[in-house]
Design a protein around this motif. Sequence first.
Motif, mmCIF file in Angstrom:
data_model
loop_
_atom_site.group_PDB
_atom_site.id
_atom_site.type_symbol
_atom_site.label_atom_id
_atom_site.label_comp_id
_atom_site.label_asym_id
_atom_site.label_seq_id
_atom_site.Cartn_x
_atom_site.Cartn_y
_atom_site.Cartn_z
ATOM 1 N N TYR A 98 9.082 -3.054 -6.159
ATOM 2 C CA TYR A 98 10.015 -2.728 -7.233
ATOM 3 C C TYR A 98 11.335 -3.491 -7.157
ATOM 4 O O TYR A 98 11.882 -3.882 -8.189
ATOM 5 C CB TYR A 98 10.273 -1.224 -7.276
ATOM 6 N N PHE A 99 11.872 -3.677 -5.968
ATOM 7 C CA PHE A 99 13.170 -4.348 -5.862
ATOM 8 C C PHE A 99 13.060 -5.803 -5.430
ATOM 9 O O PHE A 99 14.050 -6.505 -5.349
ATOM 10 C CB PHE A 99 14.090 -3.593 -4.901
ATOM 11 N N GLY A 100 11.847 -6.250 -5.158
ATOM 12 C CA GLY A 100 11.616 -7.638 -4.789
ATOM 13 C C GLY A 100 10.875 -8.361 -5.891
ATOM 14 O O GLY A 100 11.472 -9.044 -6.727
ATOM 15 N N GLU A 101 9.560 -8.171 -5.925
ATOM 16 C CA GLU A 101 8.700 -8.872 -6.880
ATOM 17 C C GLU A 101 9.141 -8.674 -8.331
ATOM 18 O O GLU A 101 9.169 -9.623 -9.115
ATOM 19 C CB GLU A 101 7.257 -8.401 -6.692
ATOM 20 N N THR A 102 9.480 -7.448 -8.692
ATOM 21 C CA THR A 102 9.856 -7.137 -10.073
ATOM 22 C C THR A 102 11.034 -7.976 -10.556
ATOM 23 O O THR A 102 11.109 -8.340 -11.724
ATOM 24 C CB THR A 102 10.176 -5.629 -10.193
ATOM 25 N N PHE A 103 11.951 -8.291 -9.666
ATOM 26 C CA PHE A 103 13.145 -9.052 -10.051
ATOM 27 C C PHE A 103 13.111 -10.490 -9.542
ATOM 28 O O PHE A 103 14.154 -11.140 -9.416
ATOM 29 C CB PHE A 103 14.403 -8.323 -9.567
ATOM 30 N N GLY A 104 11.923 -10.992 -9.247
ATOM 31 C CA GLY A 104 11.791 -12.384 -8.828
ATOM 32 C C GLY A 104 12.370 -12.668 -7.455
ATOM 33 O O GLY A 104 12.758 -13.797 -7.162
ATOM 34 N N ARG A 105 12.389 -11.645 -6.580
ATOM 35 C CA ARG A 105 12.914 -11.774 -5.225
ATOM 36 C C ARG A 105 11.867 -11.288 -4.231
ATOM 37 O O ARG A 105 12.083 -10.313 -3.522
ATOM 38 C CB ARG A 105 14.196 -10.944 -5.058
ATOM 39 N N PRO A 106 10.703 -11.920 -4.179
ATOM 40 C CA PRO A 106 9.634 -11.416 -3.308
ATOM 41 C C PRO A 106 10.052 -11.358 -1.843
ATOM 42 O O PRO A 106 10.855 -12.170 -1.383
ATOM 43 C CB PRO A 106 8.491 -12.400 -3.520
ATOM 44 N N VAL A 107 9.509 -10.374 -1.158
ATOM 45 C CA VAL A 107 9.738 -10.174 0.264
ATOM 46 C C VAL A 107 8.413 -9.740 0.879
ATOM 47 O O VAL A 107 7.641 -9.002 0.252
ATOM 48 C CB VAL A 107 10.862 -9.132 0.517
ATOM 49 N N GLU A 108 8.145 -10.195 2.077
ATOM 50 C CA GLU A 108 6.883 -9.849 2.736
ATOM 51 C C GLU A 108 6.850 -8.354 3.063
ATOM 52 O O GLU A 108 7.798 -7.814 3.628
ATOM 53 C CB GLU A 108 6.724 -10.657 4.020
ATOM 54 N N ALA A 109 5.748 -7.723 2.675
ATOM 55 C CA ALA A 109 5.574 -6.284 2.911
ATOM 56 C C ALA A 109 4.096 -5.943 2.768
ATOM 57 O O ALA A 109 3.330 -6.722 2.205
ATOM 58 C CB ALA A 109 6.393 -5.484 1.901
ATOM 59 N N PRO A 110 3.694 -4.769 3.263
ATOM 60 C CA PRO A 110 2.301 -4.349 3.080
ATOM 61 C C PRO A 110 1.978 -4.260 1.587
ATOM 62 O O PRO A 110 2.772 -3.725 0.818
ATOM 63 C CB PRO A 110 2.259 -2.959 3.716
ATOM 64 N N PRO A 111 0.842 -4.780 1.171
ATOM 65 C CA PRO A 111 0.474 -4.697 -0.248
ATOM 66 C C PRO A 111 0.127 -3.260 -0.632
ATOM 67 O O PRO A 111 -0.375 -2.493 0.184
ATOM 68 C CB PRO A 111 -0.738 -5.615 -0.360
ATOM 69 N N LEU A 112 0.410 -2.913 -1.864
ATOM 70 C CA LEU A 112 0.108 -1.572 -2.361
ATOM 71 C C LEU A 112 -1.321 -1.513 -2.885
ATOM 72 O O LEU A 112 -1.713 -2.309 -3.732
ATOM 73 C CB LEU A 112 1.079 -1.193 -3.486
ATOM 74 N N TRP A 113 -2.089 -0.542 -2.403
ATOM 75 C CA TRP A 113 -3.466 -0.412 -2.864
ATOM 76 C C TRP A 113 -3.505 -0.040 -4.339
ATOM 77 O O TRP A 113 -4.401 -0.463 -5.061
ATOM 78 C CB TRP A 113 -4.231 0.621 -2.026
ATOM 79 N N ILE A 114 -2.525 0.717 -4.799
ATOM 80 C CA ILE A 114 -2.555 1.249 -6.163
ATOM 81 C C ILE A 114 -2.477 0.152 -7.218
ATOM 82 O O ILE A 114 -2.895 0.344 -8.350
ATOM 83 C CB ILE A 114 -1.460 2.316 -6.358
ATOM 84 N N VAL A 115 -1.974 -1.024 -6.836
ATOM 85 C CA VAL A 115 -1.897 -2.126 -7.793
ATOM 86 C C VAL A 115 -3.043 -3.110 -7.585
ATOM 87 O O VAL A 115 -3.068 -4.186 -8.168
ATOM 88 C CB VAL A 115 -0.530 -2.853 -7.729
ATOM 89 N N GLY A 116 -3.988 -2.739 -6.736
ATOM 90 C CA GLY A 116 -5.153 -3.574 -6.512
ATOM 91 C C GLY A 116 -4.928 -4.687 -5.513
ATOM 92 O O GLY A 116 -5.722 -5.619 -5.424
#
Length: 182
Positions: free
Chosen positions: A58-76
Amino acid sequence: MTESEVKADLRLCLQDARDALLWKLEGLPEYGVRRPMTPTGTNLLGLVKHLTGAEAAYFGETFGRPVEAPPLWIVGAAEPNADLWATADETREQIVGDYRRVCAHADVTIESLPLDAVGEVPWGPRHVVSLRRLLVHMVAETQRHVGHADIVRELVDGATGQRPGNDNMAPGDAAWWAEHRS
């Protein structure tokens, strides 16, 4: 209220929830933080891992600021529930450290953008959302999972409380609570 006051209030609520979540791990052995305590496998370390992925999304990818983190299963992005439990090779220190790192990254996003800044969430029903909306969502999401952590921690070792030094419970000994439950 000014925008900076609104943002400060939302950040305070989010940080309070983050702190409460990590506090639920304190003093427990490794088995206690990993132990699945509900029929669906809810465990303390898994809740931290899940919220790490949520803050990054939400605060990284959504605003074009990706950060390494565990992927969310809910988004596939991972196998079902993969972000809700720690693997044998993931340590508590690693998961908590990742959470703190991702939260710091999120804080920079929050501080650097106005509340009406728009980001794009590539999953879910709302694709274009404001920072304000995501801040409110993450406060609610984190508090929801802190509630889960409250219950799991009580099941693990009987500890209760809203924050250190405040169990936020009506007074009563074990006999009183047993009678109250019955």
